[in-house]
Scaffold this active site. Structure first.
Site, mmCIF file in Angstrom:
data_model
loop_
_atom_site.group_PDB
_atom_site.id
_atom_site.type_symbol
_atom_site.label_atom_id
_atom_site.label_comp_id
_atom_site.label_asym_id
_atom_site.label_seq_id
_atom_site.Cartn_x
_atom_site.Cartn_y
_atom_site.Cartn_z
ATOM 1 N N CYS A 1 0.946 4.241 -3.783
ATOM 2 C CA CYS A 1 1.702 4.903 -2.722
ATOM 3 C C CYS A 1 1.772 6.405 -2.936
ATOM 4 O O CYS A 1 1.871 7.154 -1.995
ATOM 5 C CB CYS A 1 3.115 4.342 -2.670
ATOM 6 N N HIS B 1 0.182 -9.775 -2.189
ATOM 7 C CA HIS B 1 -1.109 -9.149 -2.515
ATOM 8 C C HIS B 1 -1.232 -8.709 -3.972
ATOM 9 O O HIS B 1 -2.293 -8.224 -4.388
ATOM 10 C CB HIS B 1 -1.437 -8.005 -1.544
ATOM 11 N N GLY C 1 6.484 -6.825 -0.028
ATOM 12 C CA GLY C 1 7.463 -6.504 -1.064
ATOM 13 C C GLY C 1 8.438 -5.435 -0.590
ATOM 14 O O GLY C 1 9.636 -5.490 -0.879
ATOM 15 N N THR C 2 7.923 -4.481 0.166
ATOM 16 C CA THR C 2 8.776 -3.393 0.661
ATOM 17 C C THR C 2 9.883 -3.948 1.553
ATOM 18 O O THR C 2 11.053 -3.561 1.430
ATOM 19 C CB THR C 2 7.912 -2.373 1.447
ATOM 20 N N SER D 1 5.641 -10.068 -3.871
ATOM 21 C CA SER D 1 4.676 -9.700 -2.829
ATOM 22 C C SER D 1 3.368 -10.452 -3.030
ATOM 23 O O SER D 1 2.859 -10.543 -4.157
ATOM 24 C CB SER D 1 4.427 -8.189 -2.910
ATOM 25 N N GLN E 1 5.754 -6.571 -9.477
ATOM 26 C CA GLN E 1 4.690 -6.490 -10.495
ATOM 27 C C GLN E 1 4.860 -7.528 -11.593
ATOM 28 O O GLN E 1 3.911 -7.818 -12.320
ATOM 29 C CB GLN E 1 4.660 -5.095 -11.130
ATOM 30 N N ASN F 1 5.566 -0.565 -12.102
ATOM 31 C CA ASN F 1 4.209 -0.635 -11.568
ATOM 32 C C ASN F 1 3.261 0.379 -12.190
ATOM 33 O O ASN F 1 2.057 0.172 -12.231
ATOM 34 C CB ASN F 1 4.231 -0.456 -10.043
HETATM 35 N N1 PLP Z 1 7.618 -2.824 -5.672
HETATM 36 C C1 PLP Z 1 6.693 -2.586 -6.600
HETATM 37 C C2 PLP Z 1 7.109 -2.528 -8.033
HETATM 38 C C3 PLP Z 1 5.358 -2.401 -6.249
HETATM 39 O O1 PLP Z 1 4.457 -2.153 -7.194
HETATM 40 C C4 PLP Z 1 5.003 -2.457 -4.879
HETATM 41 C C5 PLP Z 1 3.614 -2.202 -4.460
HETATM 42 O O2 PLP Z 1 2.867 -1.526 -5.131
HETATM 43 C C6 PLP Z 1 6.006 -2.737 -3.943
HETATM 44 C C7 PLP Z 1 7.303 -2.902 -4.365
HETATM 45 C C8 PLP Z 1 5.696 -2.832 -2.479
HETATM 46 O O3 PLP Z 1 5.057 -4.058 -2.172
HETATM 47 P P1 PLP Z 1 4.226 -4.179 -0.824
HETATM 48 O O4 PLP Z 1 2.964 -3.398 -1.012
HETATM 49 O O5 PLP Z 1 3.972 -5.647 -0.655
HETATM 50 O O6 PLP Z 1 5.078 -3.638 0.261
#
Ligand code: PLP
Length: 384
Positions: free
Chosen positions: A325, A201, A72-73, A199, A179, A151
């Site tokens: 995070c 996971h 997702g990042t 994403s 999310q 999130n």
């Molecule tokens: N965006 C949101 C709203 C998230 O909750 C997260 C992960 O917690 C991410 C982005 C990042 O996703 P990834 O862990 O796949 O990099």
């Protein structure tokens, strides 16, 4: 751990058995490179495209609008950097105050590089200030990026309304739906977003695979330079097993969406109402808003979220005191701060996030253990 109660599904989810089974052949027998000209690789390419079709179907997109990424990042970074670099004359970025660091930190970096970054605020319930958003739109905006679901609190933003507003001004609109996917219906054929991140996971596929949806005709620059994979938008040999796994996860969600989300919401509502009933000086954050069906962000006044997490952990309960995070640092959550919550409410907040794997017994277990933990911590709290 023998008695594990996992209620931290916004951090990550368990890979489902069906997803794992779908992935296994690609580690062993079907190891061809999808870019190879031989049919051994070509077969794998077809399997990637089948996964692409399933994901496209799940979110109402065309298959050609689905680009695989590593997470997702990366999807968020690609959307933002890609739009900014494709529009070098536009030096303004609009986002919200409550974005995940995958969006927030990219915007801050461009702010340091001289861009005008406008962060739209939220109210005490987590609702976005639509007037502020509307007033901030101007011809020099390279991109607006606003998340679909938060999130930490699960609060949903009115993405349909926001997308229509932003598009009416001819500005590129991206939403981080990491999310939201799998928890609220998403149909990009009806909601005019230009780009959307998801994403694997968070939806019972593995960590390390994501998707960026890019609407046909929207021009962005690639983040990674190299090979021609993913129509030149994302270089790097495809992570075939994980892509197939993500396709399977979306195929299952397509079939089970209503049953799953109804079950999860019922469990979440019971967890929330019982905890608030049994523990005094407690409130649900974002309760006044439309929220994800699985998330309960609860503030327990006069005690520390981290102390609660440790005692919950002793009972085998996995929850979170903010986004995964930011755990590890004791910085108060930027999301709850943006909601203007009091110091004691922010520091005493816990996030429970459920999945369809949770049972009534799991919820009973958490409801049974929460009140004595709260009572014990309050008995030694300097704030009471
Ligand atoms: N965006 C949101 C709203 C998230 O909750 C997260 C992960 O917690 C991410 C982005 C990042 O996703 P990834 O862990 O796949 O990099």
């Amino acid at each position: 751990m023998s008695n594990l109660i996992y209620v931290d599904n916004n951090a990550t989810t368990q890979v489902s058995k069906e997803v794992l089974d779908a992935m296994l052949p690609y580690f062993k027998d079907k190891y061809g490179n999808p870019s190879s000209l031989h049919s051994f690789g070509g077969e794998v390419k077809k399997d990637i495209d089948r996964a692409r079709d399933k994901i496209a179907q799940f979110i109402g997109a065309k298959s050609s609008e689905i680009y695989f990424t590593s997470c997702g990042t990366e999807s968020d970074n690609t959307a933002l950097m890609g739009a900014i670099k494709a529009n070098p004359n536009k030096k303004k970025i609009i986002t919200s105050k409550v974005e995940h660091p995958a969006v927030k930190n990219v915007c801050e970096e461009w702010g340091r590089l001289g861009y005008n970054v406008v962060e739209i605020g939220v109210d005490l319930n987590g609702a976005i200030n639509m007037e502020e958003l509307e007033n901030s739109l101007s011809d020099d905006v390279a991109i607006v990026s606003i998340m679909w679901a938060n999130n930490e609190t699960g609060v949903l933003f009115p993405i349909d309304k926001i997308a229509k507003l932003v598009k009416s001004r001819g500005i590129i609109f991206h939403t981080d739906a990491v999310q939201a996917v799998g928890k609220v219906p998403i149909d990009v054929s009806k909601v005019p977003v230009d780009m959307l991140s998801l994403s694997g996971h968070k939806i019972h596929a593995p960590k390390g695979v994501g998707v960026l949806y890019v609407r046909e005709g929207v021009k962005i620059n690639p983040l990674l330079l190299g090979g021609h994979q993913e129509s030149g938008l994302r270089a790097g040999t495809e992570n075939v097993p994980y892509i197939v796994g993500l396709g399977k996860a979306c195929e299952i969600l397509n079939e089970d969406f209503d049953i799953r989300t109804k079950k999860i919401e019922k469990l979440r509502n019971r967890l929330e109402s019982e905890i608030v009933k049994l523990c005094p000086d407690t409130n649900v954050n974002g309760k006044g808003q439309a929220r994800l069906c699985n998330t309960a962000n609860i503030s327990f006044q006069f005690i520390e979220g981290e102390s609660m997490l440790l005692l919950l952990n002793e009972k085998g309960i996995c929850a979170s005191s903010g986004s995964a995070c930011s755990s590890g640092s004791l910085e108060p959550s930027h999301v709850l701060r943006a909601m203007n919550m009091s110091f004691t409410k922010i520091h005493g907040s816990i996030r429970f996030s459920l999945s369809h794997y949770n049972t009534d017994e799991d919820i009973d277990y958490v409801i049974k253990h929460m009140p004595p933990i709260v009572e014990r911590l309050r008995s030694i709290s300097p704030f009471v």
